[in-house]
Design an enzyme around this catalytic site. Structure first.
Site, PDB file in Angstrom:
ATOM      1  N   ARG A  94       0.895  -1.330  -0.301  1.00 26.94           N
ATOM      2  CA  ARG A  94      -0.077   0.001  -0.286  1.00 26.94           C
ATOM      3  C   ARG A  94       0.962   1.179   0.144  1.00 26.94           C
ATOM      4  O   ARG A  94       0.110   2.324  -0.292  1.00 26.94           O
ATOM      5  CB  ARG A  94      -0.870   0.089   1.177  1.00 26.94           C
ATOM      6  N   CYS A 118      -5.591  -3.284   5.555  1.00 22.86           N
ATOM      7  CA  CYS A 118      -4.620  -4.056   6.073  1.00 22.86           C
ATOM      8  C   CYS A 118      -5.067  -4.997   6.683  1.00 22.86           C
ATOM      9  O   CYS A 118      -6.382  -4.338   7.933  1.00 22.86           O
ATOM     10  CB  CYS A 118      -3.344  -3.549   5.786  1.00 22.86           C
ATOM     11  N   ARG A 123      -6.577   1.923   6.968  1.00 27.45           N
ATOM     12  CA  ARG A 123      -6.054   2.455   6.324  1.00 27.45           C
ATOM     13  C   ARG A 123      -6.139   3.366   5.191  1.00 27.45           C
ATOM     14  O   ARG A 123      -6.080   3.238   3.764  1.00 27.45           O
ATOM     15  CB  ARG A 123      -5.176   1.003   5.153  1.00 27.45           C
TER      16      ARG A 123
HETATM   17  C1  EPZ Z   1       2.804   4.895   7.984  1.00 28.50           C
HETATM   18  O1  EPZ Z   1       1.828   4.664   7.444  1.00 28.50           O
HETATM   19  C2  EPZ Z   1       3.892   3.800   8.427  1.00 28.50           C
HETATM   20  N1  EPZ Z   1       3.924   3.120   7.169  1.00 28.50           N
HETATM   21  C3  EPZ Z   1       3.207   2.600   9.423  1.00 28.50           C
HETATM   22  O2  EPZ Z   1       4.458   2.068   9.399  1.00 28.50           O
HETATM   23  C4  EPZ Z   1       3.608   3.546  10.591  1.00 28.50           C
HETATM   24  O3  EPZ Z   1       2.686   2.600  12.058  1.00 28.50           O
HETATM   25  C5  EPZ Z   1       2.379   4.855  10.204  1.00 28.50           C
HETATM   26  O4  EPZ Z   1       3.137   5.790   9.100  1.00 28.50           O
HETATM   27  C6  EPZ Z   1       1.933   5.771  11.901  1.00 28.50           C
HETATM   28  O5  EPZ Z   1       3.356   6.060  11.918  1.00 28.50           O
HETATM   29  C7  EPZ Z   1       5.389   3.534   6.478  1.00 28.50           C
HETATM   30  O6  EPZ Z   1       5.596   4.812   6.347  1.00 28.50           O
HETATM   31  C8  EPZ Z   1       4.647   2.703   4.325  1.00 28.50           C
HETATM   32  P1  EPZ Z   1      -0.454   7.446   9.046  1.00 28.50           P
HETATM   33  P2  EPZ Z   1       0.805   5.477   6.812  1.00 28.50           P
HETATM   34  O7  EPZ Z   1      -1.381   7.779   7.497  1.00 28.50           O
HETATM   35  O8  EPZ Z   1       1.498   6.947   6.131  1.00 28.50           O
HETATM   36  C9  EPZ Z   1      -6.063   7.017   9.198  1.00 28.50           C
HETATM   37  C10 EPZ Z   1       5.093  -0.378   9.946  1.00 28.50           C
HETATM   38  O9  EPZ Z   1       5.112  -1.656  11.039  1.00 28.50           O
HETATM   39  N2  EPZ Z   1      -5.995   7.796   8.182  1.00 28.50           N
HETATM   40  O10 EPZ Z   1      -0.183   8.070   9.620  1.00 28.50           O
HETATM   41  O11 EPZ Z   1      -0.108   4.465   6.314  1.00 28.50           O
HETATM   42  C11 EPZ Z   1      -4.859   5.422   9.730  1.00 28.50           C
HETATM   43  O12 EPZ Z   1      -5.856   4.800   8.962  1.00 28.50           O
HETATM   44  C12 EPZ Z   1       3.671   0.441   9.035  1.00 28.50           C
HETATM   45  O13 EPZ Z   1       6.397  -0.228   9.096  1.00 28.50           O
HETATM   46  C13 EPZ Z   1      -6.717   8.014   7.835  1.00 28.50           C
HETATM   47  O14 EPZ Z   1      -8.055   7.691   8.257  1.00 28.50           O
HETATM   48  O15 EPZ Z   1      -0.353   6.290   8.676  1.00 28.50           O
HETATM   49  C14 EPZ Z   1      -3.851   5.081  11.202  1.00 28.50           C
HETATM   50  O16 EPZ Z   1      -5.518   4.425  11.488  1.00 28.50           O
HETATM   51  C15 EPZ Z   1       2.700  -0.308  10.106  1.00 28.50           C
HETATM   52  N3  EPZ Z   1      -6.821   8.624   6.441  1.00 28.50           N
HETATM   53  C16 EPZ Z   1      -3.717   6.357  10.957  1.00 28.50           C
HETATM   54  O17 EPZ Z   1      -4.957   7.783  10.264  1.00 28.50           O
HETATM   55  C17 EPZ Z   1      -5.692   9.342   5.856  1.00 28.50           C
HETATM   56  O18 EPZ Z   1      -6.193   9.710   4.791  1.00 28.50           O
HETATM   57  C18 EPZ Z   1      -2.326   6.449  10.916  1.00 28.50           C
HETATM   58  O19 EPZ Z   1      -2.041   6.060   9.080  1.00 28.50           O
HETATM   59  C19 EPZ Z   1      -4.459   8.543   6.316  1.00 28.50           C
HETATM   60  C20 EPZ Z   1      -4.141   7.767   7.661  1.00 28.50           C
END
Ligand code: EPZ
Length: 423
Positions: A94, A118, A123
């Site tokens: 993703r 996932c 996500r």
């Molecule tokens: C990044 O994911 C990391 N992945 C994740 O690491 C990490 O856990 C996460 O940041 C938080 O630090 C990568 O960098 C590839 P978010 P990301 O957007 O960018 C919600 C690992 O184990 N959200 O900060 O997807 C989302 O569903 C992985 O290495 C929305 O609702 O994290 C989640 O609940 C796992 N709408 C929360 O926010 C959006 O448009 C945090 O997501 C975006 C996110």
């Protein structure tokens, strides 16, 4: 059908020094950012993990060439002539959605498959889309593909994120650098990987201030003005935190090298609170423990709060601590699957909504278990080192996504661990 698993014998040993690899969660975005550079970018300290191979495939599919020379990638994006990233690649990883911003920055359009959810949650990417729409991007959705266009050009805007999303901040950053005028991202994510990305974009010609803080200001420059660059990926703070958790559990001392200790302040604070000794230097951290682990309370939060990617590893520590701990997962809606697997090894964990109540136990027993996501998988291997008897960890493809030579590094610290192909 044969399957590769990790077999661990509980010898309770983890002692010595290990070098961490470059950060998965930075390198993937740095690779996407090369799309803005229209030339040959040299990226150092890139880990040998399967997610990097998938991102290399995404870039190649767009017309780039990607060569690997050890831990260095040479990425030439001069010949990139497509802005389409198909479902079969996005569904594999993703994080491919990270090409959305730079493709829009370079072409003013992009066709990227919508990522699915996932194991750990939905996500969603709504914040990515709302933020990019503020910059003038129009999105249509056709058969699961996002069709992005900029009918009136890409222009700066003041964007406030409802949550400091890492991915949304990165996609916005990689589009805003090529937008006309000024962009302010308010409530931006503050993870060290954001700063690393901003540093690389600046060396490509971008004008960015405030990366690493919650307000990032970008002065757009014409996309043709970006050039390739040479950049070194920061050390992986989550890999480092994983080995530190192992050292804390087994007693250590374990030293992780190649990491800026300031990336792990909260994790270090919690290790000390649980009875560990932690020393730090410019690019290393050493953990040791002589006293019993004591219970603690953990809230996972966006950086600089406690990292959700270390939640499973620290749940393991609390499962072996004296007393009862409470862990609250505030970032993802379904990230407690590790608890059920640890329960098979004797862990005493009760889940109530987004809280895990963990009662420390005196011993864990080896058992066959399954990785549910890469961090839970890594923590299960650590549990096996501590447990009595043998632990067989299945679904280790998750671990290979984000940990370079995890078994080799653990074995170099004295663990009795190996990969095995079974029928
Ligand atoms: C990044 O994911 C990391 N992945 C994740 O690491 C990490 O856990 C996460 O940041 C938080 O630090 C990568 O960098 C590839 P978010 P990301 O957007 O960018 C919600 C690992 O184990 N959200 O900060 O997807 C989302 O569903 C992985 O290495 C929305 O609702 O994290 C989640 O609940 C796992 N709408 C929360 O926010 C959006 O448009 C945090 O997501 C975006 C996110």
């Amino acid at each position: 059908m044969s399957e590769e698993i990790i077999v661990v014998r509980g010898n309770g040993t983890l002692k010595g020094e290990v070098w961490v690899s470059g950060a998965k969660n930075s390198a993937l975005k740095l690779m996407a950012a090369t799309l803005l550079g229209r030339g040959k970018t040299i990226l150092h300290n890139v880990p040998f993990i399967s997610d990097i191979a998938i991102m290399s495939e995404v870039l190649t599919r767009l017309g780039a060439t990607v060569e690997r020379d050890g831990h260095t990638l040479i990425i030439d994006t001069a010949s990139v002539d497509s802005y389409k990233t198909p479902y079969e690649l996005v569904s594999k990883m993703r994080a491919s959605i990270s090409v959305l911003g730079p493709l829009i920055g370079r072409f003013g359009k992009a066709h990227v498959a919508m990522p699915g959810g996932c194991q750990i949650g939905a996500r969603k990417i709504d914040m990515h889309l709302v933020g990019l729409e503020a910059l003038g991007v129009k999105f249509d959705v056709e058969h699961g593909d996002l069709l992005a266009s900029t009918p009136n050009g890409l222009h700066g805007a003041h964007v406030t994120l409802s949550f400091p999303s890492v991915g949304a901040t990165e996609n916005l950053l990689m589009a805003a650098v090529a937008a006309e005028g000024k962009t302010v991202i308010e409530n931006a994510a503050r993870e060290p990987e954001i700063e690393d990305l901003a540093q690389m974009l600046i060396s490509m010609g971008a004008k960015i201030e405030g990366a690493g803080s919650s307000i990032i200001e970008i002065e757009g420059v014409p996309s043709e003005s970006f050039g390739p660059c040479e950049h070194t990926t920061v050390g992986d703070r989550i890999e480092a935190g994983t080995f530190l958790a192992g050292g804390a559990l087994m007693g250590g001392p374990v030293t992780v090298r190649g990491i800026d200790p300031s990336f792990l302040r909260m994790a270090i604070f919690k290790l000390r609170a649980m009875g560990c000794d932690v020393e730090t230097g410019e690019d290393w951290i050493t953990v040791s423990r002589t006293k019993p682990l004591v219970a603690t309370e953990i809230q996972t939060l966006p950086h600089p709060g406690f990292p959700t990617d270390l939640q499973a590893q620290f749940m393991l520590l609390t499962a072996r601590a004296e007393g009862t701990s409470v862990i609250t997962e505030n970032v993802f809606e379904n990230r407690f699957m590790f608890a059920a697997e640890l329960g098979r090894m004797g862990g005493d964990i009760t889940i109530e909504d987004h809280h895990a109540i963990v009662r420390g136990v005196g011993r864990l027993q080896g058992a066959p278990v399954s990785s549910t996501d890469l961090r839970a998988g890594a923590a299960l291997v650590l549990a096996g080192i501590d447990a009595e008897g043998e632990t067989r960890v299945h679904e280790i493809r998750h671990i290979d996504r984000g940990y370079e030579d995890y078994v080799g590094k653990l074995a170099s610290l004295g663990a009795d661990v190996r990969r095995e192909l079974i029928d």
